[in-house]
Structures are given as structure tokens and as C-alpha cells.
Design a protein around this motif. Sequence first.
Motif, PDB file in Angstrom:
ATOM      1  N   GLU A  35       0.194 -47.797  85.681  1.00 44.34           N
ATOM      2  CA  GLU A  35       0.002 -48.958  84.824  1.00 44.34           C
ATOM      3  C   GLU A  35      -0.087 -48.467  83.379  1.00 44.34           C
ATOM      4  O   GLU A  35      -0.706 -47.426  83.104  1.00 44.34           O
ATOM      5  N   SER A  36       0.531 -49.182  82.470  1.00 46.40           N
ATOM      6  CA  SER A  36       0.435 -48.812  81.060  1.00 46.40           C
ATOM      7  C   SER A  36      -0.952 -49.165  80.530  1.00 46.40           C
ATOM      8  O   SER A  36      -1.660 -49.998  81.097  1.00 46.40           O
ATOM      9  N   VAL A  37      -1.332 -48.524  79.441  1.00 49.59           N
ATOM     10  CA  VAL A  37      -2.630 -48.748  78.808  1.00 49.59           C
ATOM     11  C   VAL A  37      -2.436 -49.657  77.603  1.00 49.59           C
ATOM     12  O   VAL A  37      -1.576 -49.411  76.758  1.00 49.59           O
ATOM     13  N   SER A  38      -3.235 -50.722  77.520  1.00 44.33           N
ATOM     14  CA  SER A  38      -3.129 -51.646  76.385  1.00 44.33           C
ATOM     15  C   SER A  38      -3.874 -51.135  75.163  1.00 44.33           C
ATOM     16  O   SER A  38      -3.567 -51.512  74.033  1.00 44.33           O
ATOM     17  N   GLY A  39      -4.871 -50.295  75.395  1.00 43.87           N
ATOM     18  CA  GLY A  39      -5.649 -49.730  74.299  1.00 43.87           C
ATOM     19  C   GLY A  39      -6.448 -48.539  74.777  1.00 43.87           C
ATOM     20  O   GLY A  39      -6.740 -48.407  75.962  1.00 43.87           O
ATOM     21  N   GLY A  40      -6.793 -47.635  73.859  1.00 46.71           N
ATOM     22  CA  GLY A  40      -7.554 -46.450  74.218  1.00 46.71           C
ATOM     23  C   GLY A  40      -6.651 -45.308  74.647  1.00 46.71           C
ATOM     24  O   GLY A  40      -5.426 -45.382  74.560  1.00 46.71           O
ATOM     25  N   ARG A  41      -7.283 -44.233  75.158  1.00 42.71           N
ATOM     26  CA  ARG A  41      -6.493 -43.074  75.582  1.00 42.71           C
ATOM     27  C   ARG A  41      -7.106 -42.412  76.802  1.00 42.71           C
ATOM     28  O   ARG A  41      -8.313 -42.539  77.068  1.00 42.71           O
ATOM     29  N   ILE A  42      -6.260 -41.688  77.529  1.00 36.66           N
ATOM     30  CA  ILE A  42      -6.666 -40.958  78.736  1.00 36.66           C
ATOM     31  C   ILE A  42      -6.298 -39.488  78.549  1.00 36.66           C
ATOM     32  O   ILE A  42      -5.162 -39.182  78.170  1.00 36.66           O
ATOM     33  N   THR A  43      -7.249 -38.603  78.792  1.00 35.40           N
ATOM     34  CA  THR A  43      -6.961 -37.175  78.718  1.00 35.40           C
ATOM     35  C   THR A  43      -7.260 -36.518  80.061  1.00 35.40           C
ATOM     36  O   THR A  43      -8.209 -36.898  80.754  1.00 35.40           O
ATOM     37  N   ILE A  44      -6.434 -35.552  80.434  1.00 33.92           N
ATOM     38  CA  ILE A  44      -6.659 -34.715  81.605  1.00 33.92           C
ATOM     39  C   ILE A  44      -6.646 -33.271  81.125  1.00 33.92           C
ATOM     40  O   ILE A  44      -5.672 -32.832  80.500  1.00 33.92           O
ATOM     41  N   ASN A  45      -7.751 -32.563  81.370  1.00 31.96           N
ATOM     42  CA  ASN A  45      -7.910 -31.196  80.849  1.00 31.96           C
ATOM     43  C   ASN A  45      -7.657 -31.145  79.345  1.00 31.96           C
ATOM     44  O   ASN A  45      -6.947 -30.264  78.834  1.00 31.96           O
ATOM     45  N   ASP A  46      -8.250 -32.119  78.648  1.00 33.51           N
ATOM     46  CA  ASP A  46      -8.189 -32.204  77.177  1.00 33.51           C
ATOM     47  C   ASP A  46      -6.791 -32.469  76.631  1.00 33.51           C
ATOM     48  O   ASP A  46      -6.569 -32.370  75.420  1.00 33.51           O
ATOM     49  N   THR A  47      -5.840 -32.808  77.476  1.00 35.20           N
ATOM     50  CA  THR A  47      -4.492 -33.150  77.042  1.00 35.20           C
ATOM     51  C   THR A  47      -4.290 -34.653  77.139  1.00 35.20           C
ATOM     52  O   THR A  47      -4.550 -35.253  78.192  1.00 35.20           O
ATOM     53  N   VAL A  92      -2.655 -37.780  78.004  1.00 37.59           N
ATOM     54  CA  VAL A  92      -1.575 -38.140  78.935  1.00 37.59           C
ATOM     55  C   VAL A  92      -1.298 -39.637  78.925  1.00 37.59           C
ATOM     56  O   VAL A  92      -0.591 -40.137  79.793  1.00 37.59           O
ATOM     57  N   THR A  93      -1.849 -40.343  77.952  1.00 38.84           N
ATOM     58  CA  THR A  93      -1.774 -41.802  77.931  1.00 38.84           C
ATOM     59  C   THR A  93      -0.353 -42.320  78.088  1.00 38.84           C
ATOM     60  O   THR A  93      -0.117 -43.321  78.775  1.00 38.84           O
ATOM     61  N   GLU A  94       0.597 -41.653  77.462  1.00 37.32           N
ATOM     62  CA  GLU A  94       1.985 -42.114  77.493  1.00 37.32           C
ATOM     63  C   GLU A  94       2.856 -41.299  78.447  1.00 37.32           C
ATOM     64  O   GLU A  94       4.066 -41.524  78.516  1.00 37.32           O
ATOM     65  N   ARG A  95       2.283 -40.376  79.163  1.00 41.61           N
ATOM     66  CA  ARG A  95       3.084 -39.519  80.044  1.00 41.61           C
ATOM     67  C   ARG A  95       3.425 -40.209  81.354  1.00 41.61           C
ATOM     68  O   ARG A  95       2.678 -41.060  81.841  1.00 41.61           O
ATOM     69  N   GLU A  96       4.540 -39.805  81.940  1.00 40.97           N
ATOM     70  CA  GLU A  96       4.939 -40.289  83.248  1.00 40.97           C
ATOM     71  C   GLU A  96       3.998 -39.712  84.317  1.00 40.97           C
ATOM     72  O   GLU A  96       3.408 -38.641  84.118  1.00 40.97           O
ATOM     73  N   ASP A 103       4.152 -36.069  85.237  1.00 38.85           N
ATOM     74  CA  ASP A 103       3.778 -35.090  84.210  1.00 38.85           C
ATOM     75  C   ASP A 103       2.269 -35.030  83.990  1.00 38.85           C
ATOM     76  O   ASP A 103       1.819 -34.462  82.992  1.00 38.85           O
ATOM     77  N   ARG A 104       1.481 -35.586  84.904  1.00 38.59           N
ATOM     78  CA  ARG A 104       0.027 -35.636  84.710  1.00 38.59           C
ATOM     79  C   ARG A 104      -0.738 -34.665  85.608  1.00 38.59           C
ATOM     80  O   ARG A 104      -1.971 -34.595  85.540  1.00 38.59           O
ATOM     81  N   ASN A 105      -0.058 -33.966  86.482  1.00 31.99           N
ATOM     82  CA  ASN A 105      -0.697 -33.015  87.400  1.00 31.99           C
ATOM     83  C   ASN A 105      -1.768 -33.692  88.245  1.00 31.99           C
ATOM     84  O   ASN A 105      -2.889 -33.200  88.397  1.00 31.99           O
ATOM     85  N   ILE A 106      -1.398 -34.850  88.797  1.00 31.15           N
ATOM     86  CA  ILE A 106      -2.300 -35.580  89.688  1.00 31.15           C
ATOM     87  C   ILE A 106      -1.594 -35.803  91.026  1.00 31.15           C
ATOM     88  O   ILE A 106      -0.367 -35.728  91.118  1.00 31.15           O
ATOM     89  N   ALA A 107      -2.393 -36.075  92.052  1.00 30.51           N
ATOM     90  CA  ALA A 107      -1.846 -36.463  93.354  1.00 30.51           C
ATOM     91  C   ALA A 107      -2.610 -37.693  93.805  1.00 30.51           C
ATOM     92  O   ALA A 107      -3.834 -37.758  93.670  1.00 30.51           O
ATOM     93  N   MET A 108      -1.893 -38.668  94.359  1.00 32.22           N
ATOM     94  CA  MET A 108      -2.520 -39.939  94.723  1.00 32.22           C
ATOM     95  C   MET A 108      -2.324 -40.229  96.200  1.00 32.22           C
ATOM     96  O   MET A 108      -1.228 -40.034  96.744  1.00 32.22           O
ATOM     97  N   VAL A 109      -3.392 -40.674  96.837  1.00 33.84           N
ATOM     98  CA  VAL A 109      -3.354 -41.090  98.239  1.00 33.84           C
ATOM     99  C   VAL A 109      -3.584 -42.596  98.287  1.00 33.84           C
ATOM    100  O   VAL A 109      -4.586 -43.097  97.775  1.00 33.84           O
ATOM    101  N   PHE A 110      -2.636 -43.306  98.894  1.00 36.11           N
ATOM    102  CA  PHE A 110      -2.660 -44.765  98.883  1.00 36.11           C
ATOM    103  C   PHE A 110      -3.260 -45.335 100.172  1.00 36.11           C
ATOM    104  O   PHE A 110      -3.414 -44.649 101.178  1.00 36.11           O
TER     105      PHE A 110
END
Length: 358
Positions: free
Chosen positions: A53-65, A67-71, A74-81
Motif C-alpha cells: 500500500e502506498s503511504v499518504s504521509g510520513g515515512r518508513i525506514t528499515i535498518n535506518d534506510t 523505504v517509503t517509496e521502494r518496491e 527492495d525492502r528485504n522483508i518476507a510476508m506470510v499471508f
Amino acid sequence: MGTVELKGVTKSFGDTTIVEALDLDFPDGSFTVLVGPSGCGKSTTLRMIAGLESVSGGRITINDTDVTEREPRDRNIAMVFQNYALYPHLSVLENIAFPLRATKTPREEAKARGQEIADSLGLGHLTHRKPKELSGGQQQRVAIGRAIIREPAVFLFDEPLSNLDAKLRVETRSELLDIQKRLGITSIYVTHDQEEAMTLSDRMVVMREGKIAQVGTPAEVYSRPASVFVATFVGSPKMNIIDGKLDGSTFTSQAGPAWPFASGHNGEVSLGFRPEDVELVPDPAGNARVDLVELLGPRAVVTVSIQGMKLVSVVEAAKLGQLEPGTAIRVEFSPADAHIFDGQTGDRVPGNQSQKTG
């Protein structure tokens, strides 16, 4: 290492705000559960961290990087649904190893690594099977294995156990917690089940209407709820809440009953106490009556009426004694166990009491 930080993160659809200015941090190696009723914004928050989901405001960092606009890739995450999302035509081993195949890892290396993870998840003897030949819990472990093999900085779980029956949910929950502690990977888990949140988390984030209602350890949230909402959402059976007034020495409920209550607070309040902190004493002259006794193995949930109010108590089965439907009783509780909330805002009023009431 996997630290996640949200600064003023907001999500809106047109004029409707789903998540409002969240400030949250997720320490390295922590297991944080986002919990709340349907529509509170917890899944949307998780999907923004994932990049789904896109962010309407603010920012998200992973390991101080940032990633708000990254695909997502490119975020080095894994998701279980919730729905596992396994490939039906691939075997267990092929499903687990698939992320390595997608990154052009040599076939034998991917197979060996997939087998190693399958063994660690108790799936080693099932690697030749297809997903349709597995139980729900086994399918979920395959999905977790597929996430593990990527060696992500962060695990994201979107209500992964909600499709399992009660017994399997408890078993898989224990396995999931064991896996996370063993690997030490930062995990963010979404659920509407407060019992699941209490069991799994190092830290709970209780959400309501797109905002944070309280953040704390399960013990902190349970023992010192920040509001009436948190108090009644966390805990089963839920906390008893009685609306009334405090004058410093007496609490008088809106329904009529009054209790001596040593408190420095005056004014309209909501008085809360956990069912396990309520004592029911058989008394022919008592102003309360037992309505219902629900036996749940070693304990019973007893519902009582007191001048039009319904209260719930948890009683050890061995101590039920004369507490049968229709029995006249006194309701007793210790102010030291009580919680006082502002009658207007619903927020917790600081301070504790110490005098026994009856």
C-alpha cells in the motif's frame, strides 16, 4: 539486523483517513503484534510496511534506510499471508525453495537449503507432497519456510492462523513463536484475536480507528490499560466496567449500588475490575444474585445481577460451593485491583487504591 520505524505514517482514501500519523518503532529481534477490531487500520499499516500500500504521509525506514517509496522486493522483508499463497503444482520442497530459484541460485544449492529448512520445521518427511495433500497447519509451515529461506531483515504476518481450527491454531502458534525466537528475526504480526496477541508478542500495539490506543508488553497492557476501550478489548472474559461517581470515599454506580472506596479522585468515573478479581460471597441478605454458571474445566465463569447490572466473575471450579443460579450473594473486590477511568474521556486515571471493600 532488522529495525523498522514509522514516522507520522498516514493512509487516506480521498477524505477518509484509515491510518493517522502513526509513530512506531520495532526493535531488532522483537515480536510485535498489531491488534484491534476489524477496520482499525492494523492490516493497512502492515501492508504499508511491506510496500503493498502506498503511504499518504510520513515515512518508513528499515535498518535506518528510507523505504517509503521502494518496491516490496527492495525492502528485504518476507510476508506470510492468511491464505498461505502456495503454488499448488509445486511440491513442499519446491515451494520452500522457490525464492532462491527466482534469484538464480544453483538448483542443488536451493534444494539443499530448502531441505534444511523443511527439516527444521518438521516437514522433512513431507517434501515430496503437494499443498493439497497437507493439513492447514502444515501448509502454513510451508509458507513460513518459504519466508525463512529468503533470510529477510523483517517478517510480516497478516493473520496467518485465522483459517485454522482452534486446536491447530494453538499448536501452530507455539511453533511460530519457537521459530521466531530461534531465528531472532524482527517480526510484525497482525491479528484481531487479543488472546493470540497476548501469547505471541514481546510488545502489543493496540489500535483503534487508525490510531494507537496503547503500546506495551502484554503484562502492561493487561494490568494497566490506558482506556476503557483497551480494558474491555484485552482480556477474556472482558473487564467489568461500572459507570458512576467517586467522592473520595465512596463509589456510587449509576444503577444504584454503592461501595466504600478509598480514592483521592472525585467526579464521574468508570470503575473497572477484572473478573478474576471479583469475589462472590453467598449471603442471604446480599443484594446480588447468581444468573449463570459456565463451567470451563478447572474454572467457571459466573454471571451475576446486582440491581440491574450484569457483572462477571471467574471462580475456581473447586470453590463454586453454593454459587448456583438464584443464590443470593455479596460482590466484593479490592480497590487495589480496580481501575479508574475518566467518565468523560474514558482515559485511565493515575493512582491505585488499597482498602478492601464489600
